[in-house]
Design a protein around this motif. Structure first.
Motif, PDB file in Angstrom:
ATOM      1  N   PHE A 104       0.809  -1.216   0.000  1.00  0.00           N
ATOM      2  CA  PHE A 104       0.000   0.000   0.000  1.00  0.00           C
ATOM      3  C   PHE A 104       0.843   1.268   0.000  1.00  0.00           C
ATOM      4  CE2 PHE A 104       0.511  -1.234   4.455  1.00  0.00           C
ATOM      5  CZ  PHE A 104       0.723  -0.042   5.135  1.00  0.00           C
ATOM      6  N   TYR A 105       0.222   2.303  -0.541  1.00  0.00           N
ATOM      7  CA  TYR A 105       0.819   3.642  -0.563  1.00  0.00           C
ATOM      8  C   TYR A 105       0.040   4.515   0.408  1.00  0.00           C
ATOM      9  CZ  TYR A 105       1.913   8.381  -2.126  1.00  0.00           C
ATOM     10  OH  TYR A 105       2.280   9.704  -2.168  1.00  0.00           O
ATOM     11  N   LEU A 106       0.757   5.216   1.258  1.00  0.00           N
ATOM     12  CA  LEU A 106       0.154   6.099   2.258  1.00  0.00           C
ATOM     13  C   LEU A 106       0.671   7.508   2.055  1.00  0.00           C
ATOM     14  CD1 LEU A 106      -0.133   5.475   6.078  1.00  0.00           C
ATOM     15  CD2 LEU A 106       1.113   7.480   5.258  1.00  0.00           C
ATOM     16  N   ASP A 107      -0.223   8.477   2.078  1.00  0.00           N
ATOM     17  CA  ASP A 107       0.219   9.868   2.099  1.00  0.00           C
ATOM     18  C   ASP A 107      -0.722  10.699   2.966  1.00  0.00           C
ATOM     19  OD1 ASP A 107      -2.009  10.407   0.471  1.00  0.00           O
ATOM     20  OD2 ASP A 107      -0.842  10.500  -1.359  1.00  0.00           O
ATOM     21  N   ILE A 108      -0.153  11.685   3.638  1.00  0.00           N
ATOM     22  CA  ILE A 108      -0.931  12.586   4.488  1.00  0.00           C
ATOM     23  C   ILE A 108      -0.369  13.995   4.345  1.00  0.00           C
ATOM     24  CG2 ILE A 108      -1.575  10.838   6.198  1.00  0.00           C
ATOM     25  CD1 ILE A 108       0.696  11.944   7.976  1.00  0.00           C
ATOM     26  N   SER A 109      -1.168  14.967   4.684  1.00  0.00           N
ATOM     27  CA  SER A 109      -0.704  16.352   4.646  1.00  0.00           C
ATOM     28  C   SER A 109       0.060  16.663   5.929  1.00  0.00           C
ATOM     29  CB  SER A 109      -1.892  17.307   4.505  1.00  0.00           C
ATOM     30  OG  SER A 109      -2.685  17.284   5.675  1.00  0.00           O
ATOM     31  N   SER A 110       0.846  17.715   5.896  1.00  0.00           N
ATOM     32  CA  SER A 110       1.649  18.091   7.063  1.00  0.00           C
ATOM     33  C   SER A 110       0.778  18.527   8.238  1.00  0.00           C
ATOM     34  CB  SER A 110       2.624  19.212   6.692  1.00  0.00           C
ATOM     35  OG  SER A 110       1.926  20.318   6.144  1.00  0.00           O
ATOM     36  N   ILE A 158       4.447  20.292   3.144  1.00  0.00           N
ATOM     37  CA  ILE A 158       3.413  19.662   2.314  1.00  0.00           C
ATOM     38  C   ILE A 158       2.857  18.403   2.978  1.00  0.00           C
ATOM     39  CG2 ILE A 158       2.923  18.529   0.113  1.00  0.00           C
ATOM     40  CD1 ILE A 158       4.900  20.417  -1.202  1.00  0.00           C
ATOM     41  N   GLY A 159       3.737  17.447   3.284  1.00  0.00           N
ATOM     42  CA  GLY A 159       3.230  16.233   3.902  1.00  0.00           C
ATOM     43  C   GLY A 159       4.227  15.095   3.945  1.00  0.00           C
ATOM     44  N   GLU A 160       3.716  13.878   4.081  1.00  0.00           N
ATOM     45  CA  GLU A 160       4.535  12.678   4.174  1.00  0.00           C
ATOM     46  C   GLU A 160       3.954  11.595   3.277  1.00  0.00           C
ATOM     47  OE1 GLU A 160       5.300  13.285   9.005  1.00  0.00           O
ATOM     48  OE2 GLU A 160       4.300  11.478   8.255  1.00  0.00           O
ATOM     49  N   TRP A 161       4.826  10.676   2.843  1.00  0.00           N
ATOM     50  CA  TRP A 161       4.336   9.522   2.096  1.00  0.00           C
ATOM     51  C   TRP A 161       5.242   8.324   2.354  1.00  0.00           C
ATOM     52  CZ3 TRP A 161       7.311   7.213  -1.801  1.00  0.00           C
ATOM     53  CH2 TRP A 161       8.392   7.959  -2.279  1.00  0.00           C
ATOM     54  N   ALA A 162       4.671   7.137   2.170  1.00  0.00           N
ATOM     55  CA  ALA A 162       5.422   5.907   2.413  1.00  0.00           C
ATOM     56  C   ALA A 162       4.846   4.768   1.579  1.00  0.00           C
ATOM     57  CB  ALA A 162       5.380   5.542   3.896  1.00  0.00           C
ATOM     58  N   VAL A 163       5.690   3.794   1.305  1.00  0.00           N
ATOM     59  CA  VAL A 163       5.285   2.583   0.592  1.00  0.00           C
ATOM     60  C   VAL A 163       5.566   1.393   1.501  1.00  0.00           C
ATOM     61  CG1 VAL A 163       5.640   1.117  -1.427  1.00  0.00           C
ATOM     62  CG2 VAL A 163       5.832   3.609  -1.644  1.00  0.00           C
ATOM     63  N   CYS A 164       4.573   0.553   1.710  1.00  0.00           N
ATOM     64  CA  CYS A 164       4.716  -0.590   2.616  1.00  0.00           C
ATOM     65  C   CYS A 164       4.302  -1.890   1.939  1.00  0.00           C
ATOM     66  CB  CYS A 164       3.856  -0.396   3.861  1.00  0.00           C
ATOM     67  SG  CYS A 164       4.259   1.067   4.835  1.00  0.00           S
TER      68      CYS A 164
END
Length: 220
Positions: free
Chosen positions: A157-163, A205-211
């Motif tokens: 999954f790909y996760l992203d959120i705003s700062s 802007i934010g953060e993102w991650a791949v798990c």
């Protein structure tokens, strides 16, 4: 018959594929949109392309049905209906299935080895994600290794959120993983692990991650 790629190589392809999808979508939209706004199968296509680059690339199938996967992984190809009935599996599809690559003698001799569910914009624990984990577990679980050719399953999954998000990525990934662990631990002879998860911070802007959450038989 080609040697099937190692789990390590497949996982790297999945992470690289989703990362490439993120970079492409960001560039194509001139930094206007997160990858989580991408259209359906965007991750699936990018991951498939990465896996296809392997020297010993497996056969890759998009949206294969549970019935077809079981037919190509159980010892007897005509027992999949009973298997589904016993495991309370309803007809559905998996985003990606990796099969052994060899010269086929018929259209009924494929051998499935890996199943994957790919999800975009994952930020919190949801029933639909837990359903995917349970589905993968039901397909992988068995008492003897030889009862199936399936080696492991992946929920990537790909996760992203705003700062401005109150809950940061690290905590979200922890909660998602813990909810998945509870499901896997309810099945005998299965184990799980998380790969990836590096949190990338974009200032202001934010953060993102791949798990990659991997589920596999313990006695493998």
């Amino acid at each position: 018959m080609n040697n099937f790629p190692s789990q390590e190589k497949v996982i790297k392809c999945v992470i690289d594929g989703i990362t490439t999808a993120k970079n492409n979508f960001t560039f194509w939209t001139a930094d206007e949109l997160y990858l989580s706004y991408a259209p359906p199968r965007f991750l699936t296509i990018h991951v498939s392309q990465e896996i296809a680059k392997l020297n010993n690339a497996p056969e890759i199938f998009i949206d294969a049905t549970i019935a077809d996967i079981l037919r190509c992984s159980l010892p007897s190809r005509d027992t999949f209906r009973e298997f589904m009935k016993q495991r309370y599996l309803t007809q559905d599809v998996l985003c990606l299935t990796l099969d052994e690559r060899f010269e086929h003698k018929s259209d009924n001799d494929s051998i499935s080895r890996v199943i994957m569910s790919l999800k975009n914009g994952v930020r919190n624990v949801k029933e639909e994600y837990k359903y995917e984990i349970e589905k993968i577990c039901k397909m992988l679980y068995r008492n003897k290794l030889e009862d199936s050719t399936l080696d492991y399953g992946i929920f990537a999954f790909y996760l992203d959120i705003s700062s401005s998000a109150r809950k940061k990525s690290e905590q979200r990934i922890k909660e998602i993983t813990e909810s998945f662990d509870k499901i896997v631990n309810s099945f005998e002879n299965l184990q799980s692990k998380l790969e990836g998860g590096k949190i990338n911070i974009i200032p202001n802007i934010g953060e993102w991650a791949v798990c990659c959450y991997i589920i596999e038989p313990k006695f493998k």
